[in-house]
Each structure stands twice: as C-alpha cells, then as structure tokens.
Scaffold this active site. Structure first.
Site, PDB file in Angstrom:
ATOM      1  N   LYS A  41       0.370  -1.692  -0.420  1.00 24.30           N
ATOM      2  CA  LYS A  41       0.435   0.144   0.037  1.00 24.30           C
ATOM      3  C   LYS A  41       0.658   1.553  -0.012  1.00 24.30           C
ATOM      4  O   LYS A  41       2.147   1.068   0.392  1.00 24.30           O
ATOM      5  CB  LYS A  41      -0.901   0.107   1.132  1.00 24.30           C
ATOM      6  CG  LYS A  41       0.134   0.043   2.564  1.00 24.30           C
ATOM      7  CD  LYS A  41      -1.145  -0.184   3.529  1.00 24.30           C
ATOM      8  CE  LYS A  41      -0.264  -0.399   5.338  1.00 24.30           C
ATOM      9  NZ  LYS A  41      -1.018   0.409   6.173  1.00 24.30           N
ATOM     10  N   ARG A 137     -10.095   0.263  15.267  1.00 20.25           N
ATOM     11  CA  ARG A 137      -9.645   0.954  13.399  1.00 20.25           C
ATOM     12  C   ARG A 137     -11.213   0.727  13.048  1.00 20.25           C
ATOM     13  O   ARG A 137     -12.052   1.337  13.366  1.00 20.25           O
ATOM     14  CB  ARG A 137      -8.486   0.690  13.158  1.00 20.25           C
ATOM     15  CG  ARG A 137      -8.026   1.770  11.966  1.00 20.25           C
ATOM     16  CD  ARG A 137      -6.349   2.058  11.744  1.00 20.25           C
ATOM     17  NE  ARG A 137      -6.586   0.147  11.192  1.00 20.25           N
ATOM     18  CZ  ARG A 137      -5.144  -0.091  10.542  1.00 20.25           C
ATOM     19  NH1 ARG A 137      -4.222   0.912  10.675  1.00 20.25           N
ATOM     20  NH2 ARG A 137      -4.624  -0.570  10.770  1.00 20.25           N
ATOM     21  N   HIS A 166      -5.227  -7.114  13.494  1.00 20.89           N
ATOM     22  CA  HIS A 166      -3.821  -6.536  13.517  1.00 20.89           C
ATOM     23  C   HIS A 166      -3.721  -6.227  14.834  1.00 20.89           C
ATOM     24  O   HIS A 166      -4.518  -5.710  15.741  1.00 20.89           O
ATOM     25  CB  HIS A 166      -4.438  -4.787  12.303  1.00 20.89           C
ATOM     26  CG  HIS A 166      -3.201  -4.187  12.230  1.00 20.89           C
ATOM     27  ND1 HIS A 166      -1.833  -4.924  11.409  1.00 20.89           N
ATOM     28  CD2 HIS A 166      -2.659  -2.530  12.097  1.00 20.89           C
ATOM     29  CE1 HIS A 166      -0.719  -3.971  11.304  1.00 20.89           C
ATOM     30  NE2 HIS A 166      -1.431  -2.733  12.151  1.00 20.89           N
ATOM     31  N   ARG A 222       1.444 -10.255   7.131  1.00 17.10           N
ATOM     32  CA  ARG A 222       1.776  -9.602   6.132  1.00 17.10           C
ATOM     33  C   ARG A 222       2.877  -8.575   6.819  1.00 17.10           C
ATOM     34  O   ARG A 222       2.473  -7.978   7.696  1.00 17.10           O
ATOM     35  CB  ARG A 222       0.258  -8.872   7.093  1.00 17.10           C
ATOM     36  CG  ARG A 222      -1.651  -9.157   6.648  1.00 17.10           C
ATOM     37  CD  ARG A 222      -2.208  -8.429   6.792  1.00 17.10           C
ATOM     38  NE  ARG A 222      -2.042  -8.200   7.919  1.00 17.10           N
ATOM     39  CZ  ARG A 222      -2.904  -7.790   9.163  1.00 17.10           C
ATOM     40  NH1 ARG A 222      -3.359  -9.074   8.908  1.00 17.10           N
ATOM     41  NH2 ARG A 222      -2.901  -7.909   9.973  1.00 17.10           N
ATOM     42  N   TYR A 268      14.656  31.276   3.257  1.00 17.81           N
ATOM     43  CA  TYR A 268      13.526  32.016   4.107  1.00 17.81           C
ATOM     44  C   TYR A 268      13.755  32.476   5.335  1.00 17.81           C
ATOM     45  O   TYR A 268      14.129  31.765   5.904  1.00 17.81           O
ATOM     46  CB  TYR A 268      12.324  31.720   4.159  1.00 17.81           C
ATOM     47  CG  TYR A 268      11.416  31.597   2.441  1.00 17.81           C
ATOM     48  CD1 TYR A 268      11.291  32.759   1.602  1.00 17.81           C
ATOM     49  CD2 TYR A 268      11.422  30.153   1.510  1.00 17.81           C
ATOM     50  CE1 TYR A 268      10.738  32.208   0.319  1.00 17.81           C
ATOM     51  CE2 TYR A 268      11.548  29.702   0.441  1.00 17.81           C
ATOM     52  CZ  TYR A 268      11.067  30.664  -0.341  1.00 17.81           C
ATOM     53  OH  TYR A 268      10.572  30.784  -1.812  1.00 17.81           O
ATOM     54  N   CYS A 314      13.708  24.783   1.479  1.00 14.54           N
ATOM     55  CA  CYS A 314      12.421  25.675   0.741  1.00 14.54           C
ATOM     56  C   CYS A 314      11.742  24.746   0.088  1.00 14.54           C
ATOM     57  O   CYS A 314      11.673  23.126   0.203  1.00 14.54           O
ATOM     58  CB  CYS A 314      13.314  26.332  -0.286  1.00 14.54           C
ATOM     59  SG  CYS A 314      14.527  27.343  -0.068  1.00 14.54           S
ATOM     60  N   ASP A 316      11.612  23.540  -2.957  1.00 17.09           N
ATOM     61  CA  ASP A 316      12.030  22.884  -3.989  1.00 17.09           C
ATOM     62  C   ASP A 316      13.881  23.019  -4.705  1.00 17.09           C
ATOM     63  O   ASP A 316      14.425  22.165  -4.549  1.00 17.09           O
ATOM     64  CB  ASP A 316      11.791  23.415  -5.605  1.00 17.09           C
ATOM     65  CG  ASP A 316      10.268  24.038  -5.853  1.00 17.09           C
ATOM     66  OD1 ASP A 316       9.780  22.921  -5.598  1.00 17.09           O
ATOM     67  OD2 ASP A 316      10.135  24.789  -6.153  1.00 17.09           O
TER      68      ASP A 316
HETATM   69  C1  PLP Z   1      -3.976  -3.844   8.202  1.00 21.25           C
HETATM   70  C2  PLP Z   1      -2.237  -4.256   8.085  1.00 21.25           C
HETATM   71  N1  PLP Z   1      -1.952  -5.148   7.844  1.00 21.25           N
HETATM   72  C3  PLP Z   1      -0.181  -5.255   7.718  1.00 21.25           C
HETATM   73  C4  PLP Z   1      -0.113  -3.851   7.931  1.00 21.25           C
HETATM   74  C5  PLP Z   1       2.191  -3.968   7.886  1.00 21.25           C
HETATM   75  O1  PLP Z   1       2.995  -3.559   8.650  1.00 21.25           O
HETATM   76  P1  PLP Z   1       4.474  -3.320   9.246  1.00 21.25           P
HETATM   77  O2  PLP Z   1       3.958  -2.484   7.332  1.00 21.25           O
HETATM   78  O3  PLP Z   1       4.083  -3.040  10.567  1.00 21.25           O
HETATM   79  O4  PLP Z   1       4.391  -5.007   8.959  1.00 21.25           O
HETATM   80  C6  PLP Z   1      -0.264  -3.023   8.407  1.00 21.25           C
HETATM   81  C7  PLP Z   1       0.039  -1.421   7.878  1.00 21.25           C
HETATM   82  O5  PLP Z   1      -0.262  -0.485   8.650  1.00 21.25           O
HETATM   83  C8  PLP Z   1      -1.720  -2.756   7.735  1.00 21.25           C
HETATM   84  O6  PLP Z   1      -2.941  -1.592   8.462  1.00 21.25           O
END
Ligand code: PLP
Length: 390
Positions: A41, A137, A166, A222, A268, A314, A316
């Site tokens: 993601k 969440r 999670h 994950r 700046y 700045c 850029d």
């Molecule tokens: C639902 C879920 N699973 C897995 C992950 C992966 O977590 P990590 O990057 O700590 O391995 C995330 C990341 O935020 C998540 O939101």
C-alpha cells in the site's frame, strides 16, 4: 526495461535485491507452511507499487495487500495477476469492480454486506472478515456481531476466504496489550469456527509480530516495513530477530556552490547567518518532494562526510554548509551510504520526530525512482511523464 528520463539532480534509488533478501529472510524465519502477503500500500511505502510487488512475488511472497481498491486496480492494470487483498474500507457500490478484477475485499460491518448483496455481481466476490481485537480502527469486536452476519455470507456470489486482525503494540517491549489482543482473537475465532464450517485462512501478524512471535494459527503474515529493510521499532531493531537490508536511498547533486562572507544569511526568514566565510551548496530537493522543513539542521553526506542543512528548506531546494568548495554536480546522499558512512532512514525519522515508515512515504511522486538489481539499473520511473521520452 523501462527507462523514463528525468531532468533534475535528485532521485531515489531502490535496491530490489534488498527487497528480495528481506522477503527470503522472513520466509526462512517463519517456515514453509506460512505464506507472505507483501504489503505494498501507499506506493509500497514510497518505494513503487509495481516494482516492489514484482520483486516480492519473485522472492516468494504469495499475495499482495493494499489499503484501497484504487491501489489494487493500479496493480491489475500493470498486469499483476497475484491475489490482492484490500485491507481498508471499500464502498459497497464498488464491490462489483473488485469482483470483476479478482480483488479480495475486507468487510467489517453488517450493513456493508447487506448493501453488497443487493448488487448484481457478475463474478464471485472474495471476502476477508476483519476483527477488531484492540486496534480500535475497523473490525467486528464481538461474537454477537460475528454471529449476526453469518447468514448474509451464505450467498453464492460471496466467498468468505479469510479472517484477520491487526496488532497495535506487537513492536513494543511491554507485551501485555498484545497478549490481550491475542486472547480476544482466540475467543472471536472460536465463535467463527462454531458458526462457519468452510475452511478460512487466518492472518494476524504484521512485520513486528511475524519477526518476533509468528502466531501458530496464522496461515499468512502481512509483511510491510520489514520488506523494505526497516525494523518496526527500536526494540525490534535491537532484538534483531532477522537480518534486514534498507532498500531505499535518496540522492542529489550540488547545483550551485558559493562562498559567503561572515554575517550573511541563507534562505527564507534569513534564519541562518554565517559565522565567517562559508562554502554553501544548493541541492535541488525541497519540501514539495517530502524533504520537509523539519529537515533543517539535519545532515547529508558529501564526499563521505556529514554536512549540515542550513537555513529553511524551501519548496524545491535546500542549502548545505560545505567544508570546502566542491564542483557543481558532486553527488550528495541524503539517506543511505556514501564511502562507508551511513545516514539511515531511522536517523532521518528521529530527526523529524517520526517513525521510519513515514519518511519514504513522504518522498513524493515528483521524485524519480531508479531501480537496481544485481548492481544494474533495471528501471527508471518518472511518474511525471511515464513511458514518454522528451
Ligand atoms: C492491516 C495491516 N496489516 C499489515 C500492515 C503492515 O504492517 P508493517 O508495515 O508493520 O509490517 C499494516 C500497515 O500499517 C496494516 O495496516
């Protein structure tokens, strides 16, 4: 090999060998009977959706996970055929698009399932049930909630494929809250098994949990931050359950060098004033690239030596104080290693008082990304005019 040209002297380098190495380290650590969801993601935490997805799948990841349906569609559009799970919220009216593209969705509300059932899905929609065991969440929180949706899942156009949760504190020293989440998970899974007889895959562990105490009942982990070669916290880094290699480095070149007299100001607000004659270099990178204003005072590497960022960053550009004159075009490393000296992602994150996750995510779409594999450049991606040569 796609080579998009770019015409500025700042770029990100991603070492795909490191991504593959990190996946293989984790695979060895958790054992063959568990699969890996590569979490890609947020543009693969700023590393590049498609390149990281492909590297992860090449290295043995079984599937991909993203936060939003748009991200999954981006991967499909790029020709990626692996299973993709959308872990976040999807609007019920978008379920048909997910089904059409074999994208698995997450559900966590009864009214969502009711709304999806009113639609004409041309293909079966694969679903994962999200359990909220303490993250607060999204997710079902009680056995009653789980029981209340079972009959809705007995719909031929829906396939309950998985269930997950999670952990909020798997990267911490004090594991009391984590243990509490696991007990809640056990209770909710027990309910689910009582009311649902078909096989369901379970995945509970993020990087921290998978590196530290991969749960026995989990079929998949994950793997996010660890895949990029970063430890989820200082504690896990110290514990060092597996070896990881940081895949991301940030580079620039000096585009201007000048010597200022004593008591001259830079940038700046004229907040930085020279003490005596000073060599000042200008770098073509700024807060619009994610090199945020808080980086003022942090250091970069020039000729293997640390040089401070002086004056305000700045939009850029930013300025650095040099120990001597350097030619225009001299390479500067902002994150990464130069001549054996390293400025790590963790150090950059500490400077701006955030976590290592946030730093590569901030490096925006304007920044070209150069992909390395086996020491060679295998792709240069410039999202500003991808695929076109000027
Ligand atoms: C639902 C879920 N699973 C897995 C992950 C992966 O977590 P990590 O990057 O700590 O391995 C995330 C990341 O935020 C998540 O939101």
């Amino acid at each position: 090999m796609q080579i998009d040209h770019f015409y500025r002297d700042s770029w990100v380098e991603i070492n795909l060998d490191d991504v593959e190495y990190n996946i293989k380290q984790l695979a060895e650590h958790i054992g063959e009977d568990k699969g890996i969801y590569a979490v890609v993601k947020a543009n693969a935490y700023g590393h590049g959706y498609v390149q990281i997805a492909q590297a992860a799948l090449n290295a043995g990841a079984s599937a991909l996970a993203v936060a939003f349906l748009d991200e999954a569609l981006h991967l499909r559009q790029a020709g990626i055929q692996a299973a993709i799970l959308v872990m976040g919220a999807t609007r019920p009216e978008d379920a048909a698009i997910a089904a059409d593209h074999d994208i698995t969705l997450t559900f966590y509300r009864k009214d969502w399932l009711e709304a999806v059932r009113t639609q004409q899905l041309a293909k079966t929609l694969r679903l994962h049930m999200k359990l909220d065991t303490g993250m607060g969440r999204i997710g079902f929180r009680t056995s009653e909630e789980i029981r209340s949706v079972v009959s809705l899942l007995e719909d031929p156009s829906l396939h309950l494929e998985g269930v997950f949760t999670h952990f909020a504190t798997a990267d911490e020293a004090d594991l009391a809250y984590f243990e509490g989440q696991r007990s809640k998970l056990d209770a909710l899974l027990k309910t689910l098994r009582e009311v649902w007889n078909d096989p369901i895959t379970i995945h509970t562990d993020n990087s921290a949990a998978s590196m530290r105490f991969a749960a026995e009942e989990s079929d998949y982990v994950r793997f996010g931050i660890g895949m990029y070669g970063l430890y989820p916290s200082k504690i896990v880094k110290e514990e060092h359950p597996i070896s990881l290699r940081q895949a991301f480095s940030l580079h620039s070149r000096i585009v201007h060098v000048k010597q200022l007299e004593a008591h001259e100001a830079v940038s700046y607000g004229a907040t930085y004033e020279t003490d005596g004659p000073e060599w000042i270099g200008t770098l073509p990178i700024g807060y619009a690239d994610g090199w945020i204003r808080k980086m003022q005072g942090f250091e970069v590497l020039v000729d293997g030596k640390r040089m401070p960022i002086v004056g305000r960053v700045c939009m850029d550009q930013c300025m650095i104080k040099l120990d001597q004159a350097y030619p225009v075009g001299t390479e500067v490393v902002l994150i990464g290693t130069q001549q054996g000296v390293c400025i790590s992602m963790d150090e950059a994150a500490d400077w701006v008082e955030t976590i290592n996750y946030e730093v590569p995510c901030l490096i925006g779409a304007r920044m070209p990304r150069v992909y390395k594999h086996a020491g060679q450049t295998v792709e240069v991606a410039n999202t500003l005019y991808s695929g076109r040569t000027f």
